[in-house]
Design a protein around this motif. Structure first.
Motif, PDB file in Angstrom:
ATOM      1  N   VAL A  20      59.284  29.849  22.798  1.00 55.32           N
ATOM      2  CA  VAL A  20      58.455  30.329  21.676  1.00 55.32           C
ATOM      3  C   VAL A  20      57.077  30.827  22.144  1.00 55.32           C
ATOM      4  O   VAL A  20      56.694  31.957  21.829  1.00 55.32           O
ATOM      5  CB  VAL A  20      58.329  29.239  20.575  1.00 55.32           C
ATOM      6  CG1 VAL A  20      57.222  29.577  19.587  1.00 55.32           C
ATOM      7  CG2 VAL A  20      59.657  29.063  19.838  1.00 55.32           C
ATOM      8  N   PRO A  21      56.305  30.041  22.897  1.00 54.23           N
ATOM      9  CA  PRO A  21      54.991  30.568  23.300  1.00 54.23           C
ATOM     10  C   PRO A  21      55.097  31.795  24.217  1.00 54.23           C
ATOM     11  O   PRO A  21      54.221  32.658  24.186  1.00 54.23           O
ATOM     12  CB  PRO A  21      54.320  29.390  24.014  1.00 54.23           C
ATOM     13  CG  PRO A  21      55.422  28.456  24.370  1.00 54.23           C
ATOM     14  CD  PRO A  21      56.493  28.650  23.342  1.00 54.23           C
ATOM     15  N   PHE A  22      56.167  31.895  25.023  1.00 53.37           N
ATOM     16  CA  PHE A  22      56.334  33.080  25.869  1.00 53.37           C
ATOM     17  C   PHE A  22      56.595  34.324  25.020  1.00 53.37           C
ATOM     18  O   PHE A  22      56.061  35.397  25.301  1.00 53.37           O
ATOM     19  CB  PHE A  22      57.463  32.869  26.890  1.00 53.37           C
ATOM     20  CG  PHE A  22      56.956  32.354  28.204  1.00 53.37           C
ATOM     21  CD1 PHE A  22      56.507  33.237  29.190  1.00 53.37           C
ATOM     22  CD2 PHE A  22      56.889  30.995  28.460  1.00 53.37           C
ATOM     23  CE1 PHE A  22      56.008  32.767  30.397  1.00 53.37           C
ATOM     24  CE2 PHE A  22      56.385  30.514  29.660  1.00 53.37           C
ATOM     25  CZ  PHE A  22      55.946  31.402  30.633  1.00 53.37           C
ATOM     26  N   VAL A  23      57.411  34.167  23.983  1.00 54.09           N
ATOM     27  CA  VAL A  23      57.693  35.309  23.111  1.00 54.09           C
ATOM     28  C   VAL A  23      56.397  35.741  22.409  1.00 54.09           C
ATOM     29  O   VAL A  23      56.087  36.929  22.293  1.00 54.09           O
ATOM     30  CB  VAL A  23      58.798  34.949  22.087  1.00 54.09           C
ATOM     31  CG1 VAL A  23      58.935  36.021  21.019  1.00 54.09           C
ATOM     32  CG2 VAL A  23      60.126  34.732  22.807  1.00 54.09           C
ATOM     33  N   ARG A  24      55.613  34.757  21.978  1.00 59.10           N
ATOM     34  CA  ARG A  24      54.338  35.080  21.316  1.00 59.10           C
ATOM     35  C   ARG A  24      53.354  35.733  22.279  1.00 59.10           C
ATOM     36  O   ARG A  24      52.637  36.670  21.909  1.00 59.10           O
ATOM     37  CB  ARG A  24      53.727  33.805  20.715  1.00 59.10           C
ATOM     38  CG  ARG A  24      54.543  33.310  19.552  1.00 59.10           C
ATOM     39  CD  ARG A  24      53.999  32.034  18.960  1.00 59.10           C
ATOM     40  NE  ARG A  24      54.838  31.664  17.825  1.00 59.10           N
ATOM     41  CZ  ARG A  24      54.827  30.489  17.236  1.00 59.10           C
ATOM     42  NH1 ARG A  24      54.008  29.535  17.660  1.00 59.10           N
ATOM     43  NH2 ARG A  24      55.618  30.249  16.210  1.00 59.10           N
ATOM     44  N   LEU A  25      53.325  35.233  23.510  1.00 59.90           N
ATOM     45  CA  LEU A  25      52.433  35.823  24.504  1.00 59.90           C
ATOM     46  C   LEU A  25      52.853  37.257  24.799  1.00 59.90           C
ATOM     47  O   LEU A  25      52.009  38.165  24.907  1.00 59.90           O
ATOM     48  CB  LEU A  25      52.450  34.974  25.783  1.00 59.90           C
ATOM     49  CG  LEU A  25      51.607  35.496  26.949  1.00 59.90           C
ATOM     50  CD1 LEU A  25      50.127  35.565  26.575  1.00 59.90           C
ATOM     51  CD2 LEU A  25      51.790  34.608  28.191  1.00 59.90           C
ATOM     52  N   ALA A  26      54.175  37.472  24.918  1.00 58.13           N
ATOM     53  CA  ALA A  26      54.680  38.827  25.179  1.00 58.13           C
ATOM     54  C   ALA A  26      54.182  39.770  24.094  1.00 58.13           C
ATOM     55  O   ALA A  26      53.726  40.886  24.372  1.00 58.13           O
ATOM     56  CB  ALA A  26      56.206  38.812  25.224  1.00 58.13           C
ATOM     57  N   SER A  27      54.239  39.310  22.863  1.00 60.14           N
ATOM     58  CA  SER A  27      53.824  40.156  21.752  1.00 60.14           C
ATOM     59  C   SER A  27      52.308  40.386  21.768  1.00 60.14           C
ATOM     60  O   SER A  27      51.837  41.518  21.568  1.00 60.14           O
ATOM     61  CB  SER A  27      54.317  39.504  20.459  1.00 60.14           C
ATOM     62  OG  SER A  27      53.574  39.911  19.372  1.00 60.14           O
ATOM     63  N   ALA A  28      51.533  39.336  22.034  1.00 61.33           N
ATOM     64  CA  ALA A  28      50.066  39.486  22.073  1.00 61.33           C
ATOM     65  C   ALA A  28      49.644  40.461  23.178  1.00 61.33           C
ATOM     66  O   ALA A  28      48.728  41.273  22.994  1.00 61.33           O
ATOM     67  CB  ALA A  28      49.400  38.123  22.284  1.00 61.33           C
ATOM     68  N   LEU A  29      50.326  40.407  24.336  1.00 60.50           N
ATOM     69  CA  LEU A  29      49.963  41.298  25.444  1.00 60.50           C
ATOM     70  C   LEU A  29      50.389  42.736  25.142  1.00 60.50           C
ATOM     71  O   LEU A  29      49.642  43.675  25.401  1.00 60.50           O
ATOM     72  CB  LEU A  29      50.579  40.808  26.756  1.00 60.50           C
ATOM     73  CG  LEU A  29      50.057  39.473  27.297  1.00 60.50           C
ATOM     74  CD1 LEU A  29      50.828  39.039  28.539  1.00 60.50           C
ATOM     75  CD2 LEU A  29      48.556  39.529  27.598  1.00 60.50           C
ATOM     76  N   SER A  30      51.608  42.900  24.578  1.00 63.94           N
ATOM     77  CA  SER A  30      52.054  44.280  24.273  1.00 63.94           C
ATOM     78  C   SER A  30      51.135  44.945  23.267  1.00 63.94           C
ATOM     79  O   SER A  30      50.879  46.140  23.367  1.00 63.94           O
ATOM     80  CB  SER A  30      53.460  44.349  23.698  1.00 63.94           C
ATOM     81  OG  SER A  30      54.260  43.352  24.135  1.00 63.94           O
TER      82      SER A  30
END
Ligand code: BUP
Length: 450
Positions: A20-30
């Motif tokens: 979950v936090p990796f998916v959220r981080l991916a979205s925040a960075l994109s």
């Protein structure tokens, strides 16, 4: 694309608490023009992970191969999530050839803390900057950084960090740490030692939750030589297409504003049948409204018991007016931000804590295993919730009685001061993720370093 822009590979490990936090981080960075790919290890252990991965655009995902683990090397009772982590840890040597096939070329990596000690040296040898995403609290990060360097790295004594900025009593240390040969302990100690090799450590937290600990981590007071610790929380949930509300959400829609307590112990903390029954009676006797996600198996694919079997045929009917009990996965971030929800009985998995903080929902903490007591202490200290410290760990097999539970539920749900302090934490969480807030600043810093 623009070859000056970074291309970052993100490598999570097993379990929703990590994915979950990796998916959220991916979205925040994109969203901030950093090109990312999320590496997926399939098949996943839980159905929830598989479902989450399949909801993502396939252009975001790359499959990372792992070498199978010989299960005979580990006790048959080993936690399947830990075994998957261990398999990934032992597959780090596959990384260089994997990266060499990536186009456009990879400029840096962000890897999960649980695989840090095996992947950091490989990244260094390949001359690729590598950041670690620490998937728990900054307090837990402080423990992880010092634990490996204690004179006796076992959970035999209280741990005093940065001259008393953080004190972790023996009773709050993750129970497996008492056994130096436990898989959790060897991974924890090796990952802690390896942290110094990272280019930076990202933590899904924000200053108002753990101000002193964050300062101590970055001043060298926790451990000299730690890389920069970058607060990127609370990572916002990924925006989804609006879908039809589930029956559970429709039930919530019918409830009064701020009247309901949500009850969940996360994706991998199961409760004994006896404790589930006592909790059921406690919720019933509390007189408060509740929405409860019941879990009796560690891995969701193995959840076989029906609610009737766990709580008795009549239970659902008896509590119908005030309570809803479900077994299936719910969209927790949607539940927590629902206008009817005021409180959260939580195991204090770190994602759950950050989601409650973002929603201004106060917590009644009931940590069950692992890092959860350390996180519960953060909850109590920050004013986001209360923690009855005597309540049992999962491993203690002691059943917390219904009446004790009912009393605390009422206390938490009626506590107006707690509602205010939780609202303050929410205000600071909102500021952290607003334009120009700490999340933006941390991403700006990363854009330069990645
Ligand atoms: Br259960 C459940 N719906 O029904 P934590 C969990 N979640 O969205 P854990 C749902 O899974 P670790 C459900 O919102 C959170 O983002 C929840 O992570 C979501 O605890 C995540 O809170 C669970 O960190 O992981 O699962 O115990 O052991 O890694 O702490």
């Amino acid at each position: 694309g623009d070859t000056n822009l970074p291309r970052v590979l993100l490598l999570p490990s097993s379990g929703m608490g990590h994915l979950v936090p990796f998916v959220r981080l991916a979205s925040a960075l994109s969203e901030r023009c950093i090109s990312v790919s999320l590496l997926a290890v399939r098949p996943t252990i839980s159905a929830a992970e598989s479902l989450l991965l399949s909801s993502l655009p396939s252009s975001l995902l790359l499959d990372f191969p792992i070498k199978p683990l010989d299960p005979s090397l580990f006790p048959p009772s080993s936690d399947p999530f830990f075994l998957q982590m261990e398999a990934l840890r032992r597959s780090a040597d596959l990384l260089p050839s994997f990266i060499s096939t990536c186009s456009p070329p990879v400029s840096s990596l962000i890897i999960d803390i649980s695989i840090a000690s095996s992947f950091l040296p490989v990244a260094a040898a390949a001359k690729i900057p590598c950041f670690v995403l620490f998937t728990s609290s900054a307090s837990m990060l402080a423990l992880c950084s010092v634990f490996a360097f204690l004179s006796t790295p076992t959970a035999g004594a209280d741990v005093n960090i940065a001259g008393g900025v953080l004190k972790i009593p023996t009773s709050s240390l993750p129970p497996p740490l008492r056994d130096p040969n436990h898989l959790f302990t060897t991974q924890f100690v090796e990952n802690g030692r390896a942290l110094a090799q990272a280019n930076g450590i990202l933590v899904n937290t924000f200053s108002a939750l753990e101000p002193e600990v964050l300062v101590a981590l970055n001043s060298g007071a926790v451990l000299p030589g730690l890389p920069p610790v970058i607060a990127i929380g609370p990572l916002p949930p990924v925006k989804k297409q609006p879908s039809l509300p589930s029956p559970a959400l429709r039930w919530l829609d019918e409830q009064q504003e701020k009247s309901v307590m949500y009850v969940s112990f996360g994706s991998r903390t199961a409760m004994s049948k006896e404790q589930i029954r006592a909790l059921g009676a406690g919720l019933e006797n509390s007189g408060c409204r509740f929405f409860w996600v019941v879990k009796s198996a560690k891995v969701d694919r193995e959840e076989v018991m029906e609610i009737e079997e766990l709580l008795g045929e009549e239970y659902a009917k008896r509590v119908e007016e005030r309570g809803l009990v479900v077994k299936e996965w719910v969209e927790q971030e949607v539940v927590l931000s629902h206008r009817a929800v005021a409180g959260f009985m939580s195991h204090c998995g770190w994602n759950s804590v950050t989601e409650a903080a973002a929603a201004g929902v106060r917590i009644l903490a009931w940590p069950r295993m692992g890092d959860q007591r350390v996180n519960a202490a953060v909850v109590a200290r920050s004013g986001l919730g209360i923690w009855p410290e005597k309540w049992a760990w999962e491993a203690e097999e002691r059943v917390v009685a219904a009446e004790e539970i009912a009393v605390k539920v009422r206390e938490m749900m009626r506590d107006e001061r707690l509602a205010e302090t939780a609202a303050q934490v929410q205000a600071e969480a909102t500021a952290a993720v607003q334009e120009g807030g700490s999340l933006d600043q941390s991403c700006g810093y990363l854009l330069k370093k990645l």
